[in-house]
Enzyme design. Structure first.
Site, PDB file in Angstrom:
ATOM      1  N   ARG A 146     -17.759  -2.215  11.077  1.00 39.24           N
ATOM      2  CA  ARG A 146     -18.633  -1.067  10.866  1.00 39.24           C
ATOM      3  C   ARG A 146     -19.955  -1.469  10.238  1.00 39.24           C
ATOM      4  NH1 ARG A 146     -13.859   2.073   8.132  1.00 39.24           N
ATOM      5  NH2 ARG A 146     -13.425  -0.117   7.837  1.00 39.24           N
ATOM      6  N   LYS A 196       0.841  -1.199   0.000  1.00 36.38           N
ATOM      7  CA  LYS A 196       0.000   0.000   0.000  1.00 36.38           C
ATOM      8  C   LYS A 196       0.873   1.245   0.000  1.00 36.38           C
ATOM      9  CE  LYS A 196      -4.207  -1.519   2.366  1.00 36.38           C
ATOM     10  NZ  LYS A 196      -5.015  -1.337   3.589  1.00 36.38           N
ATOM     11  N   SER A 211     -10.536   5.982   7.516  1.00 33.46           N
ATOM     12  CA  SER A 211      -9.351   6.804   7.262  1.00 33.46           C
ATOM     13  C   SER A 211      -9.403   7.369   5.838  1.00 33.46           C
ATOM     14  CB  SER A 211      -8.079   5.975   7.430  1.00 33.46           C
ATOM     15  OG  SER A 211      -7.969   5.503   8.745  1.00 33.46           O
TER      16      SER A 211
HETATM   17  P1  ADP Z   1      -6.979  -1.956   7.745  1.00 36.73           P
HETATM   18  O1  ADP Z   1      -6.147  -1.428   6.609  1.00 36.73           O
HETATM   19  O2  ADP Z   1      -6.351  -3.053   8.524  1.00 36.73           O
HETATM   20  O3  ADP Z   1      -8.428  -2.212   7.396  1.00 36.73           O
HETATM   21  P2  ADP Z   1      -7.798   0.370   9.232  1.00 36.73           P
HETATM   22  O4  ADP Z   1      -6.868   1.305   9.900  1.00 36.73           O
HETATM   23  O5  ADP Z   1      -8.651   0.931   8.133  1.00 36.73           O
HETATM   24  O6  ADP Z   1      -6.894  -0.797   8.781  1.00 36.73           O
HETATM   25  O7  ADP Z   1      -8.739  -0.304  10.295  1.00 36.73           O
HETATM   26  C1  ADP Z   1      -8.264  -1.076  11.367  1.00 36.73           C
HETATM   27  C2  ADP Z   1      -9.451  -1.739  12.042  1.00 36.73           C
HETATM   28  O8  ADP Z   1     -10.300  -0.757  12.609  1.00 36.73           O
HETATM   29  C3  ADP Z   1     -10.335  -2.578  11.128  1.00 36.73           C
HETATM   30  O9  ADP Z   1     -10.794  -3.697  11.857  1.00 36.73           O
HETATM   31  C4  ADP Z   1     -11.488  -1.659  10.825  1.00 36.73           C
HETATM   32  O10 ADP Z   1     -12.665  -2.383  10.502  1.00 36.73           O
HETATM   33  C5  ADP Z   1     -11.622  -0.930  12.143  1.00 36.73           C
HETATM   34  N1  ADP Z   1     -12.262   0.367  11.998  1.00 36.73           N
HETATM   35  C6  ADP Z   1     -11.912   1.367  11.164  1.00 36.73           C
HETATM   36  N2  ADP Z   1     -12.750   2.425  11.285  1.00 36.73           N
HETATM   37  C7  ADP Z   1     -13.665   2.065  12.231  1.00 36.73           C
HETATM   38  C8  ADP Z   1     -14.827   2.697  12.781  1.00 36.73           C
HETATM   39  N3  ADP Z   1     -15.210   3.891  12.367  1.00 36.73           N
HETATM   40  N4  ADP Z   1     -15.520   2.022  13.726  1.00 36.73           N
HETATM   41  C9  ADP Z   1     -15.139   0.788  14.107  1.00 36.73           C
HETATM   42  N5  ADP Z   1     -14.072   0.123  13.617  1.00 36.73           N
HETATM   43  C10 ADP Z   1     -13.349   0.760  12.690  1.00 36.73           C
END
Ligand code: ADP
Length: 162
Positions: free
Chosen positions: A90, A41, A129
């Site tokens: 989510r 990534k 994000s």
């Molecule tokens: P990845 O690239 O591993 O998906 P992220 O940083 O996007 O990494 O997310 C890490 C974890 O946090 C994942 O399990 C994702 O589903 C969770 N997550 C991200 N945003 C939220 C949110 N708004 N509420 C609950 N869980 C979240």
């Protein structure tokens, strides 16, 4: 002592992540937030920057530690001797991918690594994000999505003055 880790990209950390961190830290004696250094990534922030942001916003949680790793989650877990990974869910759209990962990790670790899911607090269900980055890139308001110091770093990266 029961420990778990919360792996993810955190590019950047949002209030949704922080909500999962706070709740995970209440369940386990120690929670390690593990920033994945994924060579496949192209993140907006380096691993060091993501670790620093996470350290700043988790100062009030004494049992939360920030770390980073590259490679397979199961190898990192074995090295740390930790058997539970926390992930956030989510929406249904997260489910298929998360289920596949959890099952693969259990299989590859020969049952040593389990995944525990915490469902999102509804007010953060829309938060990711990538949406934070898209809004910030066009100068939009991300104050409801990320802590103030994170917002500042994100705007700076896009050379947006707010
Ligand atoms: P990845 O690239 O591993 O998906 P992220 O940083 O996007 O990494 O997310 C890490 C974890 O946090 C994942 O399990 C994702 O589903 C969770 N997550 C991200 N945003 C939220 C949110 N708004 N509420 C609950 N869980 C979240």
């Amino acid at each position: 002592m029961t420990s778990a880790f919360y792996p993810g990209s955190f590019d950047p950390v949002t209030y949704g992540h922080l909500d999962i961190i706070r709740r995970g830290a209440e369940i386990f004696d120690e929670l390690i937030v593990a920033v994945l250094d994924n060579k496949a990534k192209t993140p907006l922030f380096s691993v060091e920057e993501r670790v620093r942001m996470l350290e700043n916003v988790t100062r009030d949680f004494p049992n939360v530690k920030i770390d980073s790793f590259s490679g397979l989650l199961i190898d990192y877990a074995a090295q740390k001797n930790i058997h539970v990974a926390i992930r956030g869910l989510r929406a249904i759209t997260d489910f298929e991918y998360e289920l596949q990962m959890a099952q693969l990790n259990r299989l590859l670790s020969k049952g040593k690594l389990d995944t525990m899911f915490l469902t999102t607090t509804l007010e953060y269900a829309y938060l990711s994000s990538s949406s934070v980055k898209e809004i910030a890139m066009f100068g939009g308001d991300i104050s409801q999505c990320v802590p103030e110091q994170v917002a500042k770093v994100v705007y700076d990266r896009y050379h947006i003055a707010r």
